[in-house]
Design an enzyme around this catalytic site. Structure first.
Site, PDB file in Angstrom:
ATOM      1  N   GLY A   1       6.439   5.122  -3.820  1.00  0.00           N
ATOM      2  CA  GLY A   1       5.086   4.971  -3.312  1.00  0.00           C
ATOM      3  C   GLY A   1       4.119   5.396  -4.243  1.00  0.00           C
ATOM      4  CG  ASN A   2       0.318   4.220  -3.029  1.00  0.00           C
ATOM      5  OD1 ASN A   2      -0.013   3.406  -4.137  1.00  0.00           O
ATOM      6  ND2 ASN A   2       0.110   3.813  -2.151  1.00  0.00           N
TER       7      ASN A   2
ATOM      8  CE  LYS B   1       9.365   9.498   2.901  1.00  0.00           C
ATOM      9  NZ  LYS B   1       9.162   9.512   4.213  1.00  0.00           N
TER      10      LYS B   1
ATOM     11  CE1 TYR C   1      -1.165  -8.703   4.924  1.00  0.00           C
ATOM     12  CE2 TYR C   1      -0.688  -9.238   2.566  1.00  0.00           C
ATOM     13  CZ  TYR C   1      -1.339  -8.313   3.420  1.00  0.00           C
ATOM     14  OH  TYR C   1      -2.129  -7.339   3.057  1.00  0.00           O
TER      15      TYR C   1
ATOM     16  N   GLY D   1       2.794  -5.691   0.562  1.00  0.00           N
ATOM     17  CA  GLY D   1       3.473  -4.581  -0.067  1.00  0.00           C
ATOM     18  C   GLY D   1       5.257  -4.566   0.463  1.00  0.00           C
TER      19      GLY D   1
ATOM     20  CG  ASP E   1       5.250   0.128   0.778  1.00  0.00           C
ATOM     21  OD1 ASP E   1       4.557  -0.993   0.947  1.00  0.00           O
ATOM     22  OD2 ASP E   1       4.503   1.093   0.864  1.00  0.00           O
TER      23      ASP E   1
ATOM     24  CB  THR F   1      -1.418   8.035  -1.186  1.00  0.00           C
ATOM     25  OG1 THR F   1      -0.285   8.926  -1.639  1.00  0.00           O
ATOM     26  CG2 THR F   1      -2.427   8.296  -1.617  1.00  0.00           C
TER      27      THR F   1
END
Length: 250
Positions: free
Chosen positions: A10-11, A15, A93, A100, A102, A131
């Protein structure tokens, strides 16, 4: 026993989980600036995985650091990205591949969880609270219609501190009626995110009370405590989705 290392970069942190025998053998989270030491710390005594799968929204530098830590096992990770459709979920989308990875994995995992518990799954709102906070709408047919991105709690606080003269205060807590500045900032940040979630519920279904909310990310528990039910906090949501996309989880 086959073991799979699953990664969610992630940002601000990565994990990861080691999966084997139908269960999580080990779970961890590592700040991005410490990824380069994984092989000497958290992964030092980790059993050798036979496969590595992941999603990465942290950028090229993070990808290179992660891959360097996997060389001890002579593994090259399989990085997954969003597609037009997978595992019963349709991606609406405008440019599906730009979603993204994730978020896509979370949608896949949420749909599987919802389908497993309900013969006729309700619409879902899928939230990753890190974040940044992403709030995604998945209808009762497994169609992802789109979602919102807003600053996470820490970024909201940082913006107030950096752009105001009188709000440099200690960390506060959530209160129904905050009577001091610290609590007012904390409560406002949480309620801003909760309000966006509830608004998305109303947009995806005319009966928002039946829309299930799946929450993951570092701030999931803080937010989940103030969301109307039904709500489920799932720390491993992204990791579950990665496994399902790779055909490694029923």
């Amino acid at each position: 026993m086959s073991r799979i290392l699953v990664i969610d970069a992630g940002n601000s942190r990565m994990k990861w989980g080691l999966r084997g025998g139908g269960d999580w053998l080990r779970l961890g989270a590592t700040p991005n600036n410490e990824i380069g030491a994984l092989a000497l710390r958290a992964w030092q005594d980790l059993p050798r995985p036979s496969r590595a799968l992941g999603v990465n929204v942290a950028g090229e530098a993070a990808r290179v650091r992660i891959e360097s830590q996997l060389t001890r096992w002579r593994l090259t990770p399989e990085w997954l990205t969003a597609t037009d459709a997978a595992c019963g979920v349709t991606n609406r989308y405008a440019r599906p591949a730009q979603l993204g990875a994730d978020r896509w994995a979370s949608l896949i995992a949420a749909w599987r969880r919802s389908s497993a518990t309900d013969l006729f799954p309700p619409a879902c709102v899928v939230v990753n609270a890190g974040t940044a906070v992403t709030i995604d709408a998945l209808d009762e047919n497994g169609v992802f219609h789109g979602g919102m991105i807003l600053p996470g709690m820490r970024l909201m606080l940082q913006a107030l501190v950096e752009n105001t003269a009188g709000l440099r205060v200690p960390a506060g807590g959530f209160q129904p009626f905050p009577d001091n500045t610290a609590d007012a900032i904390c409560t406002g940040s949480i309620q801003a995110i909760c309000g966006a979630i509830e608004q998305m519920r109303r947009q995806i279904d005319s009966n928002p009370a039946q829309v299930r909310c799946y929450l993951s990310g570092g701030a999931a528990s803080d937010i989940g405590a103030h969301i109307n039910p039904p709500v489920e906090v799932v720390d491993t949501l992204v990791l579950e989705g990665v496994l399902r996309l790779a055909g490694e989880m029923e």
